[in-house]
Design a protein around this motif. Structure first.
Motif, PDB file in Angstrom:
ATOM      1  N   ASP A 221       0.707  -0.926   0.035  1.00  0.00           N
ATOM      2  CA  ASP A 221      -0.034  -0.054  -0.163  1.00  0.00           C
ATOM      3  C   ASP A 221       0.867   1.351  -0.051  1.00  0.00           C
ATOM      4  O   ASP A 221       0.693   2.175   0.868  1.00  0.00           O
ATOM      5  N   MET A 222       2.037   1.446  -0.885  1.00  0.00           N
ATOM      6  CA  MET A 222       2.648   2.558  -1.132  1.00  0.00           C
ATOM      7  C   MET A 222       2.187   3.220  -2.341  1.00  0.00           C
ATOM      8  O   MET A 222       1.234   2.859  -2.994  1.00  0.00           O
ATOM      9  N   GLY A 223       3.105   4.065  -2.910  1.00  0.00           N
ATOM     10  CA  GLY A 223       2.622   4.614  -4.442  1.00  0.00           C
ATOM     11  C   GLY A 223       2.956   5.951  -4.366  1.00  0.00           C
ATOM     12  O   GLY A 223       3.011   6.790  -3.601  1.00  0.00           O
ATOM     13  N   VAL A 224       3.037   6.443  -5.843  1.00  0.00           N
ATOM     14  CA  VAL A 224       3.174   7.875  -5.949  1.00  0.00           C
ATOM     15  C   VAL A 224       2.346   8.847  -5.288  1.00  0.00           C
ATOM     16  O   VAL A 224       2.790   9.959  -4.874  1.00  0.00           O
ATOM     17  N   THR A 225       1.172   8.516  -5.420  1.00  0.00           N
ATOM     18  CA  THR A 225       0.060   9.524  -4.882  1.00  0.00           C
ATOM     19  C   THR A 225       0.407   9.834  -3.480  1.00  0.00           C
ATOM     20  O   THR A 225       0.156  11.037  -3.312  1.00  0.00           O
ATOM     21  N   GLU A 226       0.541   9.019  -2.594  1.00  0.00           N
ATOM     22  CA  GLU A 226       0.605   9.436  -1.023  1.00  0.00           C
ATOM     23  C   GLU A 226       2.071  10.328  -1.096  1.00  0.00           C
ATOM     24  O   GLU A 226       2.169  11.195  -0.314  1.00  0.00           O
ATOM     25  N   THR A 227       2.820   9.608  -1.726  1.00  0.00           N
ATOM     26  CA  THR A 227       4.306  10.523  -1.483  1.00  0.00           C
ATOM     27  C   THR A 227       3.968  11.816  -1.807  1.00  0.00           C
ATOM     28  O   THR A 227       4.703  12.891  -1.362  1.00  0.00           O
ATOM     29  N   LEU A 228       3.459  12.137  -3.194  1.00  0.00           N
ATOM     30  CA  LEU A 228       3.391  13.392  -3.776  1.00  0.00           C
ATOM     31  C   LEU A 228       2.299  14.185  -2.790  1.00  0.00           C
ATOM     32  O   LEU A 228       2.305  15.547  -2.659  1.00  0.00           O
ATOM     33  N   GLN A 229       1.367  13.622  -2.245  1.00  0.00           N
ATOM     34  CA  GLN A 229       0.288  14.456  -1.439  1.00  0.00           C
ATOM     35  C   GLN A 229       1.298  14.926  -0.175  1.00  0.00           C
ATOM     36  O   GLN A 229       1.004  16.112   0.246  1.00  0.00           O
ATOM     37  N   THR A 230       1.981  14.133   0.194  1.00  0.00           N
ATOM     38  CA  THR A 230       2.591  14.514   1.560  1.00  0.00           C
ATOM     39  C   THR A 230       3.633  15.489   1.108  1.00  0.00           C
ATOM     40  O   THR A 230       3.745  16.499   2.052  1.00  0.00           O
ATOM     41  N   ILE A 231       4.442  15.540   0.032  1.00  0.00           N
ATOM     42  CA  ILE A 231       5.496  16.346  -0.459  1.00  0.00           C
ATOM     43  C   ILE A 231       4.747  17.706  -0.555  1.00  0.00           C
ATOM     44  O   ILE A 231       5.325  18.715  -0.090  1.00  0.00           O
ATOM     45  N   ALA A 232       3.491  17.688  -1.099  1.00  0.00           N
ATOM     46  CA  ALA A 232       2.987  19.044  -1.283  1.00  0.00           C
ATOM     47  C   ALA A 232       2.436  19.586  -0.327  1.00  0.00           C
ATOM     48  O   ALA A 232       2.575  20.788  -0.064  1.00  0.00           O
ATOM     49  N   ALA A 233       2.015  19.012   0.814  1.00  0.00           N
ATOM     50  CA  ALA A 233       1.656  19.225   2.150  1.00  0.00           C
ATOM     51  C   ALA A 233       3.103  20.127   2.809  1.00  0.00           C
ATOM     52  O   ALA A 233       2.757  21.213   3.275  1.00  0.00           O
TER      53      ALA A 233
END
Lengths: 276, 342
Positions: B322-334
């Motif tokens: 349950d990883m992936g690009v989406t969560e990583t980029l959401q966290t980075i944007a925040a």
């Protein structure tokens, strides 16, 4: 108190008292159906820990992360019977010391999650024995029974078809707690023992090498099948090998941490003449 | 008035193309078994699939392909070059995210070296993209500046008719026009209402992500270790990614004869950057995940002015942990937004 709450507070206490340095458990995932592995080091983060029937991943493999146990400190980990058996095998294979593993044991029975009493792997021997007895009587599932009924040529065709989808992502290996080799045979490239190409031969070589390597070691946790992005029924191969080893040697992997590996031990009085 | 293609005529279209010697490929199968395969008739295709498990890229950049055969004799060395065939293909029923990925990868394969293997297949293929009507929770094309009805990388764009019985046809390239002229007799002029494209919510602010990634201070951020702590280092996300294009060259055989092959490779693997000395510049999974994100959303854009992601969502959809690009980029944007506030 639900088991989830009970283990949350245990985890909190263990961390707060410094008895363990980390708790490896499950947390909520991207969707309501998903659970994900989580690594908790602060007592106040323990409210993230989830435990229900969706917690299927065998977490034992994470303990072998490079250096994690090298400081001699303890780690608490959520484990089902398969997970505890994994700890026994890893201890027998000198990959970890079971004294460093504090277990939060659970079993999933249909849609319910139940507690398994015990702290150390050795405390679960009764549950493991019960599993062994159940395993001996277990009938093969529908697809396995179909495969048993096939002749060798038909079975070969079946597996070639399944392996043709393999993309060599090695998710099966990476998800498997038994695949702890620091350098897998397929990653040895001088010489290249196993083809890295994802063609018929390469895929057959890879999947069969892995199946053989797991014979008498696989705890049937299902991590490989769940991880495979193209749904190759890898568990059928491993189940078959487990059944064979169980029948031939009465060997059920992971009974305790002193159990000798079925395919890496011998006795001088073995009735087979080729042994000695 | 618009050009319409009705589902009931599709098998005839396939027959017309096949008669010209073209191979027709379409999405077939369900779930993990789905992918693009050769079809003869429309019924064999599965147009209800949101997205195939394996991507369109496999048709242009196969998992493994032979490049060169060699044989070393006593007096001479014989070599044989393998090149993919240039038979024409119709790929009918791609999704916008997969088609756009082809255009993104064109830049890479025509950069310091013109990759004949890629371009022979690109030039002999006509991609018909069908706009999506329904997304799932992992779709994120709109977060990458694309859309469910984007024509990027497509030769023909098809918009589903509201009634579900066909598509409105929009040629995009010359190749698309040419393929349509072969099935002219099966096309109709009409004004059927087209279904609204899927509404895909924007999941993160891409500009904010780019800024955070471009800040050199963040390269050594503990965030990379934290976000990838559960990563098991398999190649599932990279191999199911429509834009990931890394490959390895392997000689199969021995010193005297064999075949040189081009095989997919993945930056998630420990071996990917392992030096002969045993030193590994990307020694941890965190460093490897950082590479994947930086490559897609920083380095690739710096070189080719486009990000190497189309928002298909497969990396999150199929990740075993349950990883992936989406969560990583959401966290980075925040993180970026927070740093802008302070």
């Amino acid at each position: 108190m639900s088991l989830q709450e009970h283990y949350r507070s245990q985890a909190r206490e263990l961390l707060a008292a410094g008895a363990v340095k980390m708790v490896v458990g499950y947390a909520e995932g991207t969707t309501p159906e998903r659970r994900r592995p989580v690594f908790i080091t602060e007592p106040e983060e323990c409210s993230r820990l989830v435990l229900d029937a969706r917690c299927r991943t065998n977490l034992a493999g994470y303990l072998l992360r490079e250096g994690l146990l090298s400081d001699g400190r303890e780690i608490a980990v959520y484990l089902s019977t398969e997970g505890v058996r994994t700890i026994n095998i890893l201890a027998a294979e000198s990959q970890l010391s079971s004294a460093q593993v504090r277990i939060l044991g659970f079993e999933i029975d249909r849609d319910e999650v139940k507690a398994m009493e015990g702290k150390r792997a050795a405390d679960f021997s009764e549950a493991i024995l019960a599993h062994k007895e159940r395993r001996k009587k277990q009938a093969p599932d529908e697809l396995a029974a179909k495969l048993e009924a096939m002749n060798a040529a038909e079975r070969f065709t079946f597996w070639q078809g399944e392996f043709s989808r393999c993309i060599k992502c090695y998710a099966c290996r990476q998800a498997c707690p038994m695949c702890w080799c620091r350098r897998c045979v397929v990653d040895n490239n001088q010489p290249q023992w196993v083809n890295t190409s994802s063609h018929t031969l390469g895929n057959l070589e890879w999947n069969l090498v892995r199946a053989f390597h797991l014979a008498g070691r696989c705890v049937e946790c299902g991590n490989c099948g769940r991880a495979c992005p193209v749904d190759i029924p890898l568990h059928l191969l491993n189940r078959k090998m487990t059944g064979e080893v169980l029948e031939a040697f009465d060997h059920y992997p992971g009974m305790d941490e002193h159990q000798e590996p079925a395919l890496a031990s011998f006795r001088k009085d073995d009735p087979e003449t080729f042994i000695l | 008035m618009a050009t319409l293609l009705y589902l009931e005529s599709l098998s005839d279209c396939f027959a017309s193309w096949r008669k010209e010697g073209l191979t027709v490929l379409a999405p077939v199968g369900e779930g993990a078994l789905s992918g693009f395969r050769e079809v003869e008739r429309a019924e064999e295709a599965n147009f209800d699939l949101l997205i195939t498990r394996t991507t369109l890229k496999e048709l242009f950049f196969p998992r493994t392909e032979p490049m060169l055969g060699y044989r070393i004799g006593k007096r001479e060395i014989e070599t044989e070059e393998f090149m993919p065939p240039v038979e024409g293909r119709i790929i009918f029923g791609a999704r916008a995210c997969d088609s756009a990925a082809m255009a993104i990868d064109d830049a890479l394969f025509d950069w310091d070296y013109h990759d004949e293997y890629w371009f022979r297949r690109r030039e002999s293929s006509v991609v018909f993209t069908i706009a999506c009507r329904e997304p799932d929770e992992f779709c994120m094309c709109t977060s990458l500046g694309l859309s469910p009805d984007s024509a990027k990388g497509s030769d023909v764009l098809l918009r589903p008719l509201e009634a579900g019985n066909g598509w409105q046809v929009e040629p995009v390239t010359d190749r698309g026009h040419k393929a349509l002229s072969s099935i002219e007799q099966h096309l109709r002029e009409g004004s059927g209402a087209t279904a609204a494209p899927a509404e895909v919510p924007v999941k993160f602010d891409l500009e904010a992500c780019r800024s955070w990634l471009a800040n050199k201070e963040n390269f050594e951020s503990p965030f990379w270790r934290e976000i990838s702590e559960r990563c098991i280092g398999c190649g599932s996300c990279t191999y199911l990614c429509p834009t990931c294009h890394c490959f390895d060259i392997q000689d199969e055989g021995d010193t005297y004869q064999g075949i040189r092959r081009k095989n997919w490779d993945s930056c998630s693997f420990q071996l990917f950057t392992m030096h002969t000395s045993g030193h590994n510049p990307r020694a941890t999974q965190g460093a490897r995940w950082r590479q994947r994100i930086m490559h897609k959303f920083n380095y690739y854009g710096g070189k080719f002015d486009v990000d190497s992601c189309t928002g298909c969502g497969r990396c999150t959809r199929e990740c075993p942990v349950d990883m992936g690009v989406t969560e990583t980029l959401q966290t980075i944007a925040a993180k970026q937004k927070q740093s802008e506030r302070t």
